[in-house]
Write a protein that holds these residues in place. Structure first.
Motif, PDB file in Angstrom:
ATOM      1  N   GLY A  27     -14.281  28.208  10.131  1.00 29.30           N
ATOM      2  CA  GLY A  27     -12.892  28.446   9.765  1.00 29.30           C
ATOM      3  C   GLY A  27     -12.157  27.275   9.169  1.00 29.30           C
ATOM      4  O   GLY A  27     -11.157  27.453   8.471  1.00 29.30           O
ATOM      5  N   ASP A  28     -12.642  26.054   9.424  1.00 27.95           N
ATOM      6  CA  ASP A  28     -11.922  24.868   8.965  1.00 27.95           C
ATOM      7  C   ASP A  28     -12.705  24.054   7.945  1.00 27.95           C
ATOM      8  O   ASP A  28     -12.469  22.858   7.789  1.00 27.95           O
ATOM      9  N   GLY A  29     -13.662  24.684   7.270  1.00 25.52           N
ATOM     10  CA  GLY A  29     -14.448  23.965   6.284  1.00 25.52           C
ATOM     11  C   GLY A  29     -15.773  23.463   6.842  1.00 25.52           C
ATOM     12  O   GLY A  29     -15.990  23.429   8.057  1.00 25.52           O
ATOM     13  N   SER A  30     -16.662  23.064   5.940  1.00 21.31           N
ATOM     14  CA  SER A  30     -18.031  22.724   6.337  1.00 21.31           C
ATOM     15  C   SER A  30     -18.130  21.415   7.114  1.00 21.31           C
ATOM     16  O   SER A  30     -18.985  21.279   7.998  1.00 21.31           O
ATOM     17  N   LEU A  31     -17.281  20.444   6.803  1.00 22.25           N
ATOM     18  CA  LEU A  31     -17.331  19.186   7.555  1.00 22.25           C
ATOM     19  C   LEU A  31     -16.946  19.417   9.012  1.00 22.25           C
ATOM     20  O   LEU A  31     -17.626  18.930   9.924  1.00 22.25           O
ATOM     21  N   THR A  32     -15.871  20.153   9.234  1.00 20.07           N
ATOM     22  CA  THR A  32     -15.455  20.456  10.603  1.00 20.07           C
ATOM     23  C   THR A  32     -16.499  21.298  11.317  1.00 20.07           C
ATOM     24  O   THR A  32     -16.723  21.139  12.524  1.00 20.07           O
ATOM     25  N   LEU A  33     -17.134  22.195  10.591  1.00 19.62           N
ATOM     26  CA  LEU A  33     -18.239  22.986  11.142  1.00 19.62           C
ATOM     27  C   LEU A  33     -19.299  22.061  11.737  1.00 19.62           C
ATOM     28  O   LEU A  33     -19.757  22.258  12.878  1.00 19.62           O
ATOM     29  N   CYS A  34     -19.685  21.042  10.983  1.00 19.85           N
ATOM     30  CA  CYS A  34     -20.720  20.109  11.443  1.00 19.85           C
ATOM     31  C   CYS A  34     -20.215  19.251  12.600  1.00 19.85           C
ATOM     32  O   CYS A  34     -20.977  18.955  13.533  1.00 19.85           O
ATOM     33  N   GLU A  35     -18.958  18.867  12.566  1.00 18.85           N
ATOM     34  CA  GLU A  35     -18.390  18.080  13.668  1.00 18.85           C
ATOM     35  C   GLU A  35     -18.389  18.879  14.964  1.00 18.85           C
ATOM     36  O   GLU A  35     -18.692  18.343  16.038  1.00 18.85           O
ATOM     37  N   ARG A  36     -18.065  20.153  14.875  1.00 15.78           N
ATOM     38  CA  ARG A  36     -18.047  20.996  16.072  1.00 15.78           C
ATOM     39  C   ARG A  36     -19.457  21.261  16.591  1.00 15.78           C
ATOM     40  O   ARG A  36     -19.667  21.441  17.792  1.00 15.78           O
ATOM     41  N   ALA A  37     -20.424  21.286  15.685  1.00 14.44           N
ATOM     42  CA  ALA A  37     -21.809  21.539  16.082  1.00 14.44           C
ATOM     43  C   ALA A  37     -22.457  20.314  16.722  1.00 14.44           C
ATOM     44  O   ALA A  37     -23.423  20.436  17.482  1.00 14.44           O
ATOM     45  N   ALA A  38     -21.934  19.130  16.416  1.00 13.39           N
ATOM     46  CA  ALA A  38     -22.493  17.883  16.957  1.00 13.39           C
ATOM     47  C   ALA A  38     -21.345  17.000  17.436  1.00 13.39           C
ATOM     48  O   ALA A  38     -21.066  15.931  16.864  1.00 13.39           O
ATOM     49  N   PRO A  39     -20.644  17.407  18.492  1.00 11.07           N
ATOM     50  CA  PRO A  39     -19.375  16.776  18.880  1.00 11.07           C
ATOM     51  C   PRO A  39     -19.475  15.331  19.352  1.00 11.07           C
ATOM     52  O   PRO A  39     -18.488  14.606  19.307  1.00 11.07           O
ATOM     53  N   ASP A  40     -20.633  14.897  19.804  1.00  9.61           N
ATOM     54  CA  ASP A  40     -20.747  13.550  20.360  1.00  9.61           C
ATOM     55  C   ASP A  40     -21.404  12.558  19.396  1.00  9.61           C
ATOM     56  O   ASP A  40     -21.764  11.449  19.797  1.00  9.61           O
ATOM     57  N   GLN A  41     -21.534  12.944  18.147  1.00 12.39           N
ATOM     58  CA  GLN A  41     -22.242  12.102  17.192  1.00 12.39           C
ATOM     59  C   GLN A  41     -21.288  11.214  16.390  1.00 12.39           C
ATOM     60  O   GLN A  41     -20.095  11.508  16.263  1.00 12.39           O
ATOM     61  N   SER A  42     -21.837  10.134  15.865  1.00 11.54           N
ATOM     62  CA  SER A  42     -21.053   9.190  15.073  1.00 11.54           C
ATOM     63  C   SER A  42     -20.677   9.813  13.725  1.00 11.54           C
ATOM     64  O   SER A  42     -21.276  10.810  13.286  1.00 11.54           O
ATOM     65  N   SER A  43     -19.706   9.210  13.068  1.00 11.52           N
ATOM     66  CA  SER A  43     -19.295   9.704  11.755  1.00 11.52           C
ATOM     67  C   SER A  43     -20.439   9.608  10.747  1.00 11.52           C
ATOM     68  O   SER A  43     -20.558  10.451   9.850  1.00 11.52           O
ATOM     69  N   GLU A  44     -21.294   8.598  10.909  1.00 12.86           N
ATOM     70  CA  GLU A  44     -22.442   8.449  10.008  1.00 12.86           C
ATOM     71  C   GLU A  44     -23.423   9.611  10.184  1.00 12.86           C
ATOM     72  O   GLU A  44     -23.930  10.165   9.198  1.00 12.86           O
ATOM     73  N   THR A  45     -23.679   9.981  11.441  1.00  6.79           N
ATOM     74  CA  THR A  45     -24.581  11.102  11.695  1.00  6.79           C
ATOM     75  C   THR A  45     -23.989  12.405  11.190  1.00  6.79           C
ATOM     76  O   THR A  45     -24.691  13.239  10.596  1.00  6.79           O
ATOM     77  N   ILE A  46     -22.692  12.600  11.406  1.00  2.00           N
ATOM     78  CA  ILE A  46     -22.018  13.806  10.915  1.00  2.00           C
ATOM     79  C   ILE A  46     -22.130  13.885   9.403  1.00  2.00           C
ATOM     80  O   ILE A  46     -22.355  14.970   8.831  1.00  2.00           O
ATOM     81  N   HIS A  47     -21.990  12.737   8.742  1.00  2.00           N
ATOM     82  CA  HIS A  47     -22.113  12.714   7.280  1.00  2.00           C
ATOM     83  C   HIS A  47     -23.502  13.192   6.848  1.00  2.00           C
ATOM     84  O   HIS A  47     -23.619  13.997   5.910  1.00  2.00           O
ATOM     85  N   VAL A  48     -24.530  12.728   7.534  1.00  2.00           N
ATOM     86  CA  VAL A  48     -25.898  13.136   7.202  1.00  2.00           C
ATOM     87  C   VAL A  48     -26.084  14.625   7.441  1.00  2.00           C
ATOM     88  O   VAL A  48     -26.673  15.343   6.604  1.00  2.00           O
ATOM     89  N   ILE A  49     -25.608  15.113   8.578  1.00  2.00           N
ATOM     90  CA  ILE A  49     -25.716  16.547   8.891  1.00  2.00           C
ATOM     91  C   ILE A  49     -24.995  17.373   7.828  1.00  2.00           C
ATOM     92  O   ILE A  49     -25.518  18.382   7.347  1.00  2.00           O
ATOM     93  N   HIS A  50     -23.816  16.915   7.458  1.00  2.00           N
ATOM     94  CA  HIS A  50     -23.025  17.654   6.468  1.00  2.00           C
ATOM     95  C   HIS A  50     -23.722  17.697   5.119  1.00  2.00           C
ATOM     96  O   HIS A  50     -23.792  18.756   4.466  1.00  2.00           O
ATOM     97  N   GLU A  51     -24.257  16.573   4.688  1.00  2.02           N
ATOM     98  CA  GLU A  51     -24.959  16.536   3.409  1.00  2.02           C
ATOM     99  C   GLU A  51     -26.186  17.442   3.428  1.00  2.02           C
ATOM    100  O   GLU A  51     -26.479  18.130   2.444  1.00  2.02           O
ATOM    101  N   THR A  52     -26.891  17.459   4.549  1.00  3.45           N
ATOM    102  CA  THR A  52     -28.062  18.329   4.667  1.00  3.45           C
ATOM    103  C   THR A  52     -27.638  19.796   4.674  1.00  3.45           C
ATOM    104  O   THR A  52     -28.283  20.643   4.039  1.00  3.45           O
ATOM    105  N   PHE A  53     -26.557  20.095   5.374  1.00  9.16           N
ATOM    106  CA  PHE A  53     -26.039  21.465   5.379  1.00  9.16           C
ATOM    107  C   PHE A  53     -25.709  21.921   3.963  1.00  9.16           C
ATOM    108  O   PHE A  53     -26.073  23.033   3.545  1.00  9.16           O
ATOM    109  N   LEU A  54     -25.013  21.073   3.204  1.00  8.39           N
ATOM    110  CA  LEU A  54     -24.638  21.427   1.834  1.00  8.39           C
ATOM    111  C   LEU A  54     -25.864  21.640   0.950  1.00  8.39           C
ATOM    112  O   LEU A  54     -25.829  22.449   0.013  1.00  8.39           O
ATOM    113  N   ALA A  55     -26.944  20.919   1.247  1.00  6.12           N
ATOM    114  CA  ALA A  55     -28.184  21.096   0.484  1.00  6.12           C
ATOM    115  C   ALA A  55     -28.928  22.365   0.892  1.00  6.12           C
ATOM    116  O   ALA A  55     -29.580  23.018   0.068  1.00  6.12           O
ATOM    117  N   GLU A  56     -28.824  22.742   2.179  1.00  5.62           N
ATOM    118  CA  GLU A  56     -29.557  23.901   2.692  1.00  5.62           C
ATOM    119  C   GLU A  56     -28.826  25.226   2.471  1.00  5.62           C
ATOM    120  O   GLU A  56     -29.471  26.261   2.316  1.00  5.62           O
TER     121      GLU A  56
END
Length: 225
Positions: A46-75
């Motif tokens: 509901g709040d965009g793909s970056l927030t989606l990834c943040e909610r899916a990995a709530p305890d991760q660093s911003s660097e890890t969230i960035h990697v997850i988000h980039e992979t999500f956008l590729a997949e």
């Protein structure tokens, strides 16, 4: 009758949860993080793909969230066609509204490229006069900027426009922009939460969109069983 109807995309026009969940879980697994059930992913949307990834990995660093988000956008481009469908009755509703002379548009917090691609794919007749997704430098819903842009580009009045969406964010966005809202309950957000934000109108079944938005008109199609 409203002359301009703005639709949210995910959870309103299309059932996109399976494709989102598949791409998200692939991205999480690639970072060796736990994956989530479809029902859990539903609560992240509901709040965009970056927030989606943040909610899916709530305890991760911003660097890890960035990697997850980039992979999500590729997949996600690989996953959405096989994991997305149009809700039953939506095509008929869109056709009826267009036939009545309504201006139709889409405003989504999904990345703009995906939003426009999916709108073209699932609605090849191109019934929407303007489709806007999340773009860099443009505030996403519930900021009213997207609605103001639609109204300006389409030369429409706020008094004759309404936002149709499945989330509290959509209702709040409409309120922030000074237009009416129609909440639909077949999407991804909790019904009690939707009620709590007091949408102007509420539809529990797809054909009710027509009944509520065009009360003087009689739909020419039958309600799906």
């Amino acid at each position: 009758m409203y002359s301009h109807i703005i639709f949210d995309l995910d959870g309103t026009l299309i059932e996109s949860l399976p494709g989102i969940a598949a791409a998200l879980n692939t991205a999480l697994a690639a970072s060796k993080l736990p994956t989530h059930s479809i029902e859990d992913v539903r609560t992240f949307i509901g709040d965009g793909s970056l927030t989606l990834c943040e909610r899916a990995a709530p305890d991760q660093s911003s660097e890890t969230i960035h990697v997850i988000h980039e992979t999500f956008l590729a997949e996600y481009p690989k996953a959405w066609k096989s994991g997305t469908t149009v809700f039953a009755g939506i095509h008929e509703v869109i056709s009826e509204l267009k036939g009545m002379g309504c201006t139709l548009s889409i405003l989504s917090n999904k990345v703009h490229e995906f939003t426009t691609e999916m709108a073209d794919y699932f609605f090849p007749e191109k019934p929407f006069d303007l489709v806007l997704g999340q773009r860099e430098g443009i505030a996403k819903k519930p900021d009213p900027s997207g609605i103001h842009e639609l109204l300006g580009e389409l030369d429409k009045s706020s008094s004759n426009s309404i936002l149709v969406g499945d989330s509290t964010i959509d209702v709040i966005t409409a309120r922030n922009a000074g237009i009416k809202s129609l909440a639909v309950t077949w999407g991804y957000h909790d019904k009690s939460a939707l009620k709590a934000v007091s949408p102007t109108l509420t539809a529990h079944k797809v054909p009710q969109i027509l009944e509520l938005l065009t009360p003087t008109q009689v739909p020419s199609f039958r309600q799906p069983a």
